[in-house]
Motif scaffolding. Structure first.
Motif, short mmCIF file in Angstrom:
data_model
loop_
_atom_site.label_atom_id
_atom_site.label_comp_id
_atom_site.label_asym_id
_atom_site.label_seq_id
_atom_site.Cartn_x
_atom_site.Cartn_y
_atom_site.Cartn_z
N ARG A 167 -11.09 -4.39 -2.63
CA ARG A 167 -10.00 -4.68 -3.56
C ARG A 167 -10.46 -4.70 -5.02
NH1 ARG A 167 -5.67 -9.64 -3.11
NH2 ARG A 167 -4.59 -9.23 -5.07
N GLN A 168 -11.55 -5.40 -5.30
CA GLN A 168 -12.00 -5.55 -6.69
C GLN A 168 -12.34 -4.20 -7.31
OE1 GLN A 168 -15.25 -8.27 -7.24
NE2 GLN A 168 -15.29 -7.99 -9.46
N GLN A 169 -13.00 -3.33 -6.55
CA GLN A 169 -13.36 -2.02 -7.07
C GLN A 169 -12.11 -1.22 -7.42
OE1 GLN A 169 -15.35 0.58 -4.30
NE2 GLN A 169 -16.17 1.88 -5.93
N PHE A 170 -11.13 -1.23 -6.53
CA PHE A 170 -9.89 -0.51 -6.83
C PHE A 170 -9.20 -1.11 -8.06
CE2 PHE A 170 -5.32 -0.03 -6.73
CZ PHE A 170 -5.20 1.35 -6.69
N THR A 171 -9.08 -2.42 -8.07
CA THR A 171 -8.38 -3.09 -9.18
C THR A 171 -9.05 -2.78 -10.52
OG1 THR A 171 -7.62 -4.84 -7.72
CG2 THR A 171 -7.64 -5.32 -10.08
N PHE A 218 0.83 -1.21 0.00
CA PHE A 218 0.00 0.00 0.00
C PHE A 218 0.86 1.26 0.00
CE2 PHE A 218 -3.17 -3.08 1.61
CZ PHE A 218 -4.14 -2.87 0.64
N ASP A 219 1.99 1.22 0.69
CA ASP A 219 2.89 2.37 0.73
C ASP A 219 3.39 2.71 -0.67
OD1 ASP A 219 4.40 4.34 2.23
OD2 ASP A 219 6.17 3.11 1.84
N VAL A 220 3.81 1.70 -1.42
CA VAL A 220 4.33 1.92 -2.77
C VAL A 220 3.22 2.40 -3.70
CG1 VAL A 220 5.35 0.80 -4.79
CG2 VAL A 220 6.28 0.35 -2.52
N HIS A 273 -8.36 7.57 -3.11
CA HIS A 273 -9.40 7.31 -2.11
C HIS A 273 -9.76 5.82 -2.09
CE1 HIS A 273 -12.93 7.99 0.39
NE2 HIS A 273 -13.57 7.17 -0.43
N MET A 274 -9.90 5.23 -3.25
CA MET A 274 -10.26 3.82 -3.33
C MET A 274 -9.16 2.93 -2.76
SD MET A 274 -11.98 3.85 -7.09
CE MET A 274 -12.93 2.34 -7.06
N LEU A 275 -7.91 3.32 -2.97
CA LEU A 275 -6.79 2.56 -2.41
C LEU A 275 -6.84 2.63 -0.89
CD1 LEU A 275 -4.21 0.90 -2.90
CD2 LEU A 275 -2.95 3.06 -2.82
N LEU A 276 -7.08 3.81 -0.36
CA LEU A 276 -7.18 3.98 1.09
C LEU A 276 -8.34 3.14 1.65
CD1 LEU A 276 -5.93 5.47 3.50
CD2 LEU A 276 -7.56 7.31 3.07
N ALA A 277 -9.45 3.11 0.92
CA ALA A 277 -10.59 2.29 1.36
C ALA A 277 -10.22 0.82 1.41
CB ALA A 277 -11.78 2.52 0.42
N TRP A 278 -9.49 0.34 0.39
CA TRP A 278 -9.05 -1.06 0.38
C TRP A 278 -8.13 -1.33 1.57
CZ3 TRP A 278 -5.42 -3.22 -4.01
CH2 TRP A 278 -5.12 -4.56 -3.75
N GLU A 279 -7.18 -0.42 1.79
CA GLU A 279 -6.22 -0.62 2.88
C GLU A 279 -6.92 -0.61 4.24
OE1 GLU A 279 -2.01 1.30 4.49
OE2 GLU A 279 -3.25 2.46 3.09
#
Length: 196
Positions: free
Chosen positions: A112-116, A39-41, A99-105
């Motif tokens: 995950r699927q939504q972000f991907t 997630f950091d990267v 925002h979506m990445l933060l939600a996944w994390e």
């Protein structure tokens, strides 16, 4: 006459394409046993896209290059209008991904699927956008713009260049680029594979 801007555009497109493809490669692997680094990267990569291509590269195209090309190649106006629209929407799209990445994390694999899915669409959109610029706008610019036009374009693109694409090092971004290069797996970085 020098056409320094052409090389800068190509170099900056190459840098952002490498970051975009690395995002896809990381998504294929997933966080594995290294979710913090994963997630950091990804956060660092999305911040890079927002900070450099969106805020530095695109304005030079929209404000300097595109108007000159429309002046000498009016038949490209619909193409350039679409590219400008892409630029206008770009910042919002990358912020949505952040925002979506933060939600996944924070909320877990249910996001995950939504972000991907959104990230894959964004990468396709961005790579297609650069392809149109390189296959339609740049050839028209090379063929039809004069030396005075190129002097202005070169001057614009020489300012505030992307350090990942050969621009001058900016110490305020050292942590960002160190994070991407040292923690991300190949091809963008030298970090270990995520599934190791």
């Amino acid at each position: 006459m020098s056409r320094a801007a052409l090389q800068i555009i190509r170099d900056e497109h190459t840098a952002v394409a490498a970051v975009l493809r690395s995002i896809l490669a990381m998504l294929e692997t997933g966080p594995g046993d290294h979710p913090e680094r994963f997630f950091d990267v990804l956060r660092a990569m999305l911040f890079y896209i927002d900070e450099f291509p969106e805020r530095r590269h695109h304005p030079k195209e929209s404000d300097v290059l595109f108007p000159m090309v429309v002046r000498v190649a009016p038949e490209l106006k619909p193409v350039i209008d679409q590219l400008d629209n892409d630029h206008l929407l770009g910042e919002g799209r990358v912020r949505e991904l952040q925002h979506m990445l933060l939600a996944w994390e924070l909320l877990g694999d249910g996001r995950r699927q939504q972000f991907t899915h959104t990230a894959q669409g964004y990468v396709r959109f961005y790579l297609d956008h650069m392809h149109v610029e390189e296959q339609q706008v740049i050839p028209a610019a090379m063929e039809k713009l004069g030396d005075d036009d190129w002097a202005q374009i070169d001057a614009a693109f020489m300012e505030r260049r992307d350090p990942l694409a050969g621009g001058e090092r900016d110490p305020s971004y050292d942590r960002l680029f160190t994070r991407i290069v040292l923690k991300a797996p190949a091809p963008i970085g030298v970090g270990p594979e995520l599934d190791a």
